[in-house]
Write a protein that holds these residues in place. Structure first.
Motif, PDB file in Angstrom:
ATOM      1  N   MET A 189       0.843  -1.217   0.000  1.00 18.37           N
ATOM      2  CA  MET A 189       0.000   0.000   0.000  1.00 18.37           C
ATOM      3  C   MET A 189       0.875   1.263   0.000  1.00 18.37           C
ATOM      4  O   MET A 189       2.008   1.226   0.450  1.00 18.37           O
ATOM      5  N   LEU A 190       0.340   2.327  -0.510  1.00 17.67           N
ATOM      6  CA  LEU A 190       1.121   3.552  -0.684  1.00 17.67           C
ATOM      7  C   LEU A 190       1.495   4.191   0.665  1.00 17.67           C
ATOM      8  O   LEU A 190       0.802   3.983   1.663  1.00 17.67           O
ATOM      9  N   PRO A 191       2.551   4.973   0.676  1.00 19.97           N
ATOM     10  CA  PRO A 191       2.974   5.619   1.925  1.00 19.97           C
ATOM     11  C   PRO A 191       1.850   6.423   2.590  1.00 19.97           C
ATOM     12  O   PRO A 191       1.676   6.364   3.809  1.00 19.97           O
ATOM     13  N   LEU A 192       1.071   7.147   1.778  1.00 22.48           N
ATOM     14  CA  LEU A 192       0.028   7.976   2.377  1.00 22.48           C
ATOM     15  C   LEU A 192      -1.153   7.137   2.866  1.00 22.48           C
ATOM     16  O   LEU A 192      -1.850   7.530   3.800  1.00 22.48           O
ATOM     17  N   THR A 193      -1.352   5.983   2.246  1.00 20.74           N
ATOM     18  CA  THR A 193      -2.382   5.054   2.733  1.00 20.74           C
ATOM     19  C   THR A 193      -1.983   4.533   4.100  1.00 20.74           C
ATOM     20  O   THR A 193      -2.805   4.434   5.013  1.00 20.74           O
ATOM     21  N   LEU A 194      -0.713   4.208   4.211  1.00 19.07           N
ATOM     22  CA  LEU A 194      -0.195   3.734   5.505  1.00 19.07           C
ATOM     23  C   LEU A 194      -0.355   4.823   6.557  1.00 19.07           C
ATOM     24  O   LEU A 194      -0.738   4.556   7.696  1.00 19.07           O
ATOM     25  N   LEU A 195      -0.089   6.062   6.153  1.00 20.59           N
ATOM     26  CA  LEU A 195      -0.234   7.178   7.079  1.00 20.59           C
ATOM     27  C   LEU A 195      -1.683   7.280   7.539  1.00 20.59           C
ATOM     28  O   LEU A 195      -1.956   7.504   8.717  1.00 20.59           O
ATOM     29  N   ASN A 196      -2.602   7.081   6.585  1.00 25.83           N
ATOM     30  CA  ASN A 196      -4.019   7.135   6.921  1.00 25.83           C
ATOM     31  C   ASN A 196      -4.398   6.065   7.932  1.00 25.83           C
ATOM     32  O   ASN A 196      -5.154   6.339   8.864  1.00 25.83           O
ATOM     33  N   THR A 197      -3.856   4.849   7.739  1.00 27.84           N
ATOM     34  CA  THR A 197      -4.193   3.772   8.665  1.00 27.84           C
ATOM     35  C   THR A 197      -3.523   3.965  10.018  1.00 27.84           C
ATOM     36  O   THR A 197      -3.892   3.313  10.983  1.00 27.84           O
ATOM     37  N   SER A 198      -2.545   4.872  10.077  1.00 28.94           N
ATOM     38  CA  SER A 198      -1.892   5.137  11.365  1.00 28.94           C
ATOM     39  C   SER A 198      -2.729   6.044  12.252  1.00 28.94           C
ATOM     40  O   SER A 198      -2.316   6.345  13.378  1.00 28.94           O
ATOM     41  N   GLN A 199      -3.858   6.501  11.753  1.00 21.85           N
ATOM     42  CA  GLN A 199      -4.702   7.393  12.563  1.00 21.85           C
ATOM     43  C   GLN A 199      -5.071   6.710  13.874  1.00 21.85           C
ATOM     44  O   GLN A 199      -5.492   5.566  13.883  1.00 21.85           O
ATOM     45  N   GLY A 200      -4.881   7.460  14.949  1.00 21.98           N
ATOM     46  CA  GLY A 200      -5.180   6.929  16.273  1.00 21.98           C
ATOM     47  C   GLY A 200      -3.993   6.258  16.925  1.00 21.98           C
ATOM     48  O   GLY A 200      -4.029   5.940  18.105  1.00 21.98           O
ATOM     49  N   HIS A 201      -2.930   6.039  16.163  1.00 27.76           N
ATOM     50  CA  HIS A 201      -1.734   5.383  16.721  1.00 27.76           C
ATOM     51  C   HIS A 201      -0.690   6.433  17.108  1.00 27.76           C
ATOM     52  O   HIS A 201      -0.646   7.511  16.539  1.00 27.76           O
ATOM     53  N   PRO A 202       0.168   6.053  18.046  1.00 25.88           N
ATOM     54  CA  PRO A 202       1.254   6.971  18.392  1.00 25.88           C
ATOM     55  C   PRO A 202       2.288   7.005  17.267  1.00 25.88           C
ATOM     56  O   PRO A 202       2.465   6.002  16.572  1.00 25.88           O
ATOM     57  N   MET A 203       2.925   8.110  17.066  1.00 26.58           N
ATOM     58  CA  MET A 203       3.977   8.195  16.049  1.00 26.58           C
ATOM     59  C   MET A 203       4.987   9.278  16.385  1.00 26.58           C
ATOM     60  O   MET A 203       4.735  10.144  17.226  1.00 26.58           O
ATOM     61  N   LEU A 204       6.121   9.176  15.734  1.00 30.74           N
ATOM     62  CA  LEU A 204       7.150  10.183  15.898  1.00 30.74           C
ATOM     63  C   LEU A 204       7.319  10.903  14.569  1.00 30.74           C
ATOM     64  O   LEU A 204       7.473  10.264  13.532  1.00 30.74           O
ATOM     65  N   VAL A 205       7.248  12.214  14.608  1.00 29.27           N
ATOM     66  CA  VAL A 205       7.406  13.006  13.396  1.00 29.27           C
ATOM     67  C   VAL A 205       8.674  13.825  13.550  1.00 29.27           C
ATOM     68  O   VAL A 205       8.832  14.522  14.554  1.00 29.27           O
ATOM     69  N   GLU A 206       9.582  13.690  12.603  1.00 27.60           N
ATOM     70  CA  GLU A 206      10.731  14.589  12.639  1.00 27.60           C
ATOM     71  C   GLU A 206      10.577  15.621  11.540  1.00 27.60           C
ATOM     72  O   GLU A 206      10.279  15.294  10.389  1.00 27.60           O
ATOM     73  N   LEU A 207      10.763  16.880  11.916  1.00 27.09           N
ATOM     74  CA  LEU A 207      10.659  17.966  10.948  1.00 27.09           C
ATOM     75  C   LEU A 207      12.019  18.198  10.302  1.00 27.09           C
ATOM     76  O   LEU A 207      13.049  17.751  10.805  1.00 27.09           O
TER      77      LEU A 207
END
Lengths: 143, 141
Positions: B1-19
Protein backbone atom coordinates in the motif's frame (compact mmCIF):
# COMPACT_ATOMS: atom_id res chain seq x y z
CA UNK A 1 12.58 -9.33 -20.26
CA UNK A 2 15.17 -9.38 -22.98
CA UNK A 3 17.50 -7.18 -21.06
CA UNK A 4 17.75 -9.82 -18.35
CA UNK A 5 19.04 -12.30 -20.90
CA UNK A 6 21.45 -9.92 -22.61
CA UNK A 7 22.92 -7.30 -20.28
CA UNK A 8 24.28 -5.30 -23.24
CA UNK A 9 20.71 -4.39 -24.21
CA UNK A 10 19.03 -1.56 -22.39
CA UNK A 11 15.62 -2.30 -20.93
CA UNK A 12 12.86 -1.31 -23.33
CA UNK A 13 11.48 1.24 -20.89
CA UNK A 14 13.89 3.26 -18.81
CA UNK A 15 12.15 4.98 -15.92
CA UNK A 16 13.91 8.14 -14.90
CA UNK A 17 11.43 9.04 -12.16
CA UNK A 18 10.32 7.50 -8.91
CA UNK A 19 8.93 4.62 -11.00
CA UNK A 20 12.37 3.06 -11.24
CA UNK A 21 11.99 2.17 -7.58
CA UNK A 22 9.66 -0.69 -8.59
CA UNK A 23 12.69 -2.95 -8.88
CA UNK A 24 13.68 -2.13 -5.31
CA UNK A 25 10.40 -3.09 -3.62
CA UNK A 26 10.85 -5.78 -0.93
CA UNK A 27 14.64 -5.41 -1.17
CA UNK A 28 17.06 -4.18 1.43
CA UNK A 29 18.08 -0.63 0.69
CA UNK A 30 20.34 2.07 1.95
CA UNK A 31 18.59 5.43 1.98
CA UNK A 32 20.67 8.56 2.41
CA UNK A 33 18.81 11.59 3.73
CA UNK A 34 19.66 15.23 3.22
CA UNK A 35 20.66 15.60 6.87
CA UNK A 36 23.30 12.90 6.35
CA UNK A 37 21.44 10.07 8.04
CA UNK A 38 21.75 6.62 6.58
CA UNK A 39 18.76 4.33 6.89
CA UNK A 40 18.95 0.64 6.03
CA UNK A 41 15.63 -1.09 5.65
CA UNK A 42 13.31 -3.09 3.42
CA UNK A 43 11.40 -0.96 0.94
CA UNK A 44 7.71 -1.83 1.17
CA UNK A 45 6.20 0.91 -0.97
CA UNK A 46 6.76 4.29 -2.57
CA UNK A 47 4.79 6.87 -4.55
CA UNK A 48 5.33 9.50 -7.23
CA UNK A 49 7.09 11.84 -4.79
CA UNK A 50 9.53 9.07 -3.81
CA UNK A 51 7.94 9.00 -0.37
CA UNK A 52 9.18 5.67 0.97
CA UNK A 53 7.92 3.08 3.42
CA UNK A 54 10.78 1.21 5.06
CA UNK A 55 10.34 -1.78 7.35
CA UNK A 56 12.76 -3.21 9.92
CA UNK A 57 14.88 -0.13 9.51
CA UNK A 58 18.17 0.52 11.22
CA UNK A 59 19.90 3.85 11.34
CA UNK A 60 23.62 3.43 10.75
CA UNK A 61 25.93 6.13 12.00
CA UNK A 62 29.29 6.05 10.24
CA UNK A 63 32.22 8.16 11.36
CA UNK A 64 35.46 7.56 9.51
CA UNK A 65 36.07 3.79 9.85
CA UNK A 66 33.63 3.19 12.69
CA UNK A 67 29.92 2.50 12.62
CA UNK A 68 27.04 1.76 14.94
CA UNK A 69 23.46 0.66 14.27
CA UNK A 70 20.25 1.73 15.98
CA UNK A 71 17.03 -0.24 15.46
CA UNK A 72 14.24 2.07 14.36
CA UNK A 73 11.36 0.03 12.89
CA UNK A 74 8.94 1.42 10.31
CA UNK A 75 9.67 4.69 8.55
CA UNK A 76 7.62 6.82 6.20
CA UNK A 77 10.23 9.06 4.63
CA UNK A 78 9.06 12.19 2.85
CA UNK A 79 10.56 12.04 -0.65
CA UNK A 80 12.03 15.56 -0.62
CA UNK A 81 14.55 14.51 1.98
CA UNK A 82 15.93 11.56 0.07
CA UNK A 83 19.33 12.03 -1.54
CA UNK A 84 19.88 8.53 -2.84
CA UNK A 85 18.54 5.02 -2.59
CA UNK A 86 20.85 2.09 -3.14
CA UNK A 87 20.18 -1.63 -3.14
CA UNK A 88 22.28 -3.65 -0.71
CA UNK A 89 23.86 -6.82 -2.04
CA UNK A 90 23.25 -9.36 0.75
CA UNK A 91 26.37 -11.31 -0.29
CA UNK A 92 28.71 -8.36 -0.01
CA UNK A 93 26.96 -6.88 2.99
CA UNK A 94 29.05 -8.76 5.55
CA UNK A 95 32.31 -7.68 3.99
CA UNK A 96 32.06 -4.12 5.31
CA UNK A 97 35.48 -2.61 5.96
CA UNK A 98 34.18 -0.77 9.03
CA UNK A 99 34.57 -1.51 12.70
CA UNK A 100 31.41 -1.74 14.81
CA UNK A 101 31.64 0.30 17.99
CA UNK A 102 29.27 1.16 20.84
CA UNK A 103 26.68 3.91 20.54
CA UNK A 104 28.46 6.09 23.09
CA UNK A 105 31.68 5.88 21.12
CA UNK A 106 30.01 6.69 17.84
CA UNK A 107 28.10 9.65 19.34
CA UNK A 108 31.34 11.05 20.72
CA UNK A 109 33.11 10.59 17.38
CA UNK A 110 30.16 12.13 15.55
CA UNK A 111 30.08 15.15 17.81
CA UNK A 112 33.81 15.56 17.31
CA UNK A 113 33.32 15.46 13.55
CA UNK A 114 30.53 18.03 13.70
CA UNK A 115 32.66 20.36 15.85
CA UNK A 116 35.57 20.04 13.43
CA UNK A 117 33.30 20.77 10.52
CA UNK A 118 31.87 23.85 12.25
CA UNK A 119 35.34 25.13 12.99
CA UNK A 120 36.38 24.66 9.38
CA UNK A 121 33.28 26.48 8.16
CA UNK A 122 33.96 29.39 10.52
CA UNK A 123 37.55 29.77 9.37
CA UNK A 124 36.51 29.47 5.75
CA UNK A 125 33.77 32.06 6.14
CA UNK A 126 35.98 34.55 7.96
CA UNK A 127 38.63 34.17 5.24
CA UNK A 128 35.98 34.72 2.57
CA UNK A 129 34.73 37.83 4.36
CA UNK A 130 38.32 39.09 4.55
CA UNK A 131 38.65 38.98 0.78
CA UNK A 132 35.32 40.68 0.26
CA UNK A 133 32.71 37.93 0.02
CA UNK A 134 29.38 38.21 1.74
CA UNK A 135 28.14 35.10 3.58
CA UNK A 136 24.37 35.12 3.74
CA UNK A 137 23.51 31.45 3.96
CA UNK A 138 24.49 28.39 5.91
CA UNK A 139 25.20 25.02 4.42
CA UNK A 140 22.02 23.01 4.94
CA UNK A 141 22.79 19.72 3.28
CA UNK A 142 24.90 17.52 5.50
CA UNK A 143 25.32 14.48 3.29
CA UNK B 1 0.00 0.00 0.00
CA UNK B 2 1.12 3.55 -0.68
CA UNK B 3 2.97 5.62 1.92
CA UNK B 4 0.03 7.98 2.38
CA UNK B 5 -2.38 5.05 2.73
CA UNK B 6 -0.20 3.73 5.50
CA UNK B 7 -0.23 7.18 7.08
CA UNK B 8 -4.02 7.13 6.92
CA UNK B 9 -4.19 3.77 8.66
CA UNK B 10 -1.89 5.14 11.36
CA UNK B 11 -4.70 7.39 12.56
CA UNK B 12 -5.18 6.93 16.27
CA UNK B 13 -1.73 5.38 16.72
CA UNK B 14 1.25 6.97 18.39
CA UNK B 15 3.98 8.20 16.05
CA UNK B 16 7.15 10.18 15.90
CA UNK B 17 7.41 13.01 13.40
CA UNK B 18 10.73 14.59 12.64
CA UNK B 19 10.66 17.97 10.95
CA UNK B 20 13.26 19.19 8.49
CA UNK B 21 14.52 21.50 11.20
CA UNK B 22 15.39 18.46 13.34
CA UNK B 23 12.63 19.06 15.87
CA UNK B 24 10.64 15.97 16.76
CA UNK B 25 7.01 15.57 17.70
CA UNK B 26 5.80 12.53 19.60
CA UNK B 27 2.06 12.12 19.66
CA UNK B 28 -1.07 10.35 18.50
CA UNK B 29 -2.13 10.98 14.94
CA UNK B 30 -5.62 12.45 14.79
CA UNK B 31 -5.90 13.22 11.10
CA UNK B 32 -3.90 13.61 7.91
CA UNK B 33 -4.43 14.48 4.27
CA UNK B 34 -2.94 14.01 0.80
CA UNK B 35 -0.37 16.78 1.44
CA UNK B 36 0.88 14.97 4.55
CA UNK B 37 -0.52 17.75 6.74
CA UNK B 38 -1.10 16.26 10.17
CA UNK B 39 -2.99 16.93 13.34
CA UNK B 40 -1.58 15.30 16.45
CA UNK B 41 -2.75 15.14 20.03
CA UNK B 42 -0.92 14.63 23.34
CA UNK B 43 2.34 15.79 21.79
CA UNK B 44 5.81 16.03 23.23
CA UNK B 45 7.87 18.41 21.14
CA UNK B 46 11.65 18.14 21.31
CA UNK B 47 14.02 20.77 20.00
CA UNK B 48 16.65 19.83 17.42
CA UNK B 49 19.39 19.29 20.02
CA UNK B 50 17.17 17.00 22.05
CA UNK B 51 17.77 19.15 25.10
CA UNK B 52 14.35 20.74 25.64
CA UNK B 53 10.90 19.21 25.75
CA UNK B 54 7.49 20.81 25.45
CA UNK B 55 4.08 19.33 26.06
CA UNK B 56 1.38 20.31 23.58
CA UNK B 57 -2.22 19.07 23.96
CA UNK B 58 -2.61 19.20 20.19
CA UNK B 59 -0.75 20.47 17.18
CA UNK B 60 -1.00 20.91 13.43
CA UNK B 61 1.94 20.16 11.12
CA UNK B 62 2.05 21.44 7.57
CA UNK B 63 3.24 18.50 5.47
CA UNK B 64 6.08 20.27 3.71
CA UNK B 65 7.99 20.63 6.99
CA UNK B 66 8.20 16.89 7.58
CA UNK B 67 11.43 14.95 7.18
CA UNK B 68 10.08 11.54 8.13
CA UNK B 69 7.54 9.75 10.27
CA UNK B 70 8.08 6.70 12.40
CA UNK B 71 5.04 4.54 13.01
CA UNK B 72 4.59 1.41 15.16
CA UNK B 73 5.34 -1.94 13.45
CA UNK B 74 1.74 -3.11 13.95
CA UNK B 75 0.41 -0.42 11.66
CA UNK B 76 1.97 -2.11 8.63
CA UNK B 77 0.16 -5.32 9.53
CA UNK B 78 -3.13 -3.50 10.06
CA UNK B 79 -2.73 -1.73 6.74
CA UNK B 80 -2.08 -5.03 4.99
CA UNK B 81 -5.18 -6.62 6.51
CA UNK B 82 -7.32 -3.63 5.59
CA UNK B 83 -5.98 -3.71 2.08
CA UNK B 84 -6.88 -7.36 1.71
CA UNK B 85 -10.34 -6.79 3.16
CA UNK B 86 -10.96 -4.01 0.69
CA UNK B 87 -9.86 -6.21 -2.19
CA UNK B 88 -12.24 -8.96 -1.10
CA UNK B 89 -15.10 -6.49 -0.78
CA UNK B 90 -14.27 -5.14 -4.20
CA UNK B 91 -14.38 -8.67 -5.57
CA UNK B 92 -17.74 -9.28 -3.89
CA UNK B 93 -19.16 -6.12 -5.41
CA UNK B 94 -17.85 -6.76 -8.89
CA UNK B 95 -18.60 -10.50 -9.09
CA UNK B 96 -22.42 -10.43 -8.94
CA UNK B 97 -22.43 -8.01 -11.87
CA UNK B 98 -20.31 -10.36 -13.89
CA UNK B 99 -22.44 -13.28 -12.72
CA UNK B 100 -25.60 -11.48 -13.80
CA UNK B 101 -24.11 -10.69 -17.14
CA UNK B 102 -23.10 -14.30 -17.63
CA UNK B 103 -26.50 -15.56 -16.69
CA UNK B 104 -28.15 -13.30 -19.20
CA UNK B 105 -25.63 -14.14 -21.82
CA UNK B 106 -25.17 -17.86 -21.60
CA UNK B 107 -28.41 -18.72 -19.84
CA UNK B 108 -30.73 -17.25 -22.45
CA UNK B 109 -31.40 -20.69 -23.83
CA UNK B 110 -32.32 -21.94 -20.40
CA UNK B 111 -34.57 -19.01 -19.80
CA UNK B 112 -36.13 -19.53 -23.17
CA UNK B 113 -36.75 -23.04 -22.04
CA UNK B 114 -38.35 -21.68 -18.94
CA UNK B 115 -40.55 -19.45 -21.01
CA UNK B 116 -41.67 -22.36 -23.08
CA UNK B 117 -42.36 -24.50 -20.09
CA UNK B 118 -44.26 -21.84 -18.19
CA UNK B 119 -46.03 -19.96 -20.91
CA UNK B 120 -45.79 -22.22 -23.85
CA UNK B 121 -49.55 -22.58 -24.14
CA UNK B 122 -50.19 -18.85 -23.73
CA UNK B 123 -47.69 -17.66 -26.36
CA UNK B 124 -48.16 -19.98 -29.19
CA UNK B 125 -46.61 -17.57 -31.68
CA UNK B 126 -43.54 -16.98 -29.60
CA UNK B 127 -43.41 -20.60 -28.71
CA UNK B 128 -43.30 -21.29 -32.40
CA UNK B 129 -40.53 -18.75 -32.80
CA UNK B 130 -38.55 -20.41 -30.16
CA UNK B 131 -39.25 -23.71 -31.71
CA UNK B 132 -37.87 -22.38 -34.96
CA UNK B 133 -34.89 -21.00 -33.19
CA UNK B 134 -34.39 -24.32 -31.53
CA UNK B 135 -34.53 -25.94 -34.88
CA UNK B 136 -32.02 -23.51 -36.30
CA UNK B 137 -29.61 -24.16 -33.51
CA UNK B 138 -30.08 -27.85 -34.06
CA UNK B 139 -29.13 -27.32 -37.71
CA UNK B 140 -26.11 -25.40 -36.60
CA UNK B 141 -25.01 -28.29 -34.49
Amino acid sequence: MESAADPSLLPSIIFTTAAQLVDCVDKKLLVLLRDGRKLIGILRSFDQYANLVLQDTIERIIVEQMYSDIERGVYIVRGENVVLVGEIDPEKEDRVQLKEVSLDEIYAAQQNEIDNHKRQELTKNSKLIDIGFFIDSQQEDMY
Amino acid sequence: MLPLTLLNTSQGHPMLVELKSGETLNGHLVNCDAWMNLTLKEVVQTNSDGTRFFRLPECYVRGNNIKYLRVPDEVLEIAREKNQQQREEHRKVSQPQRGGYNRQYSGSGQRGGGYQRNRGSANIGRGGGQFQRGGRSAQQY
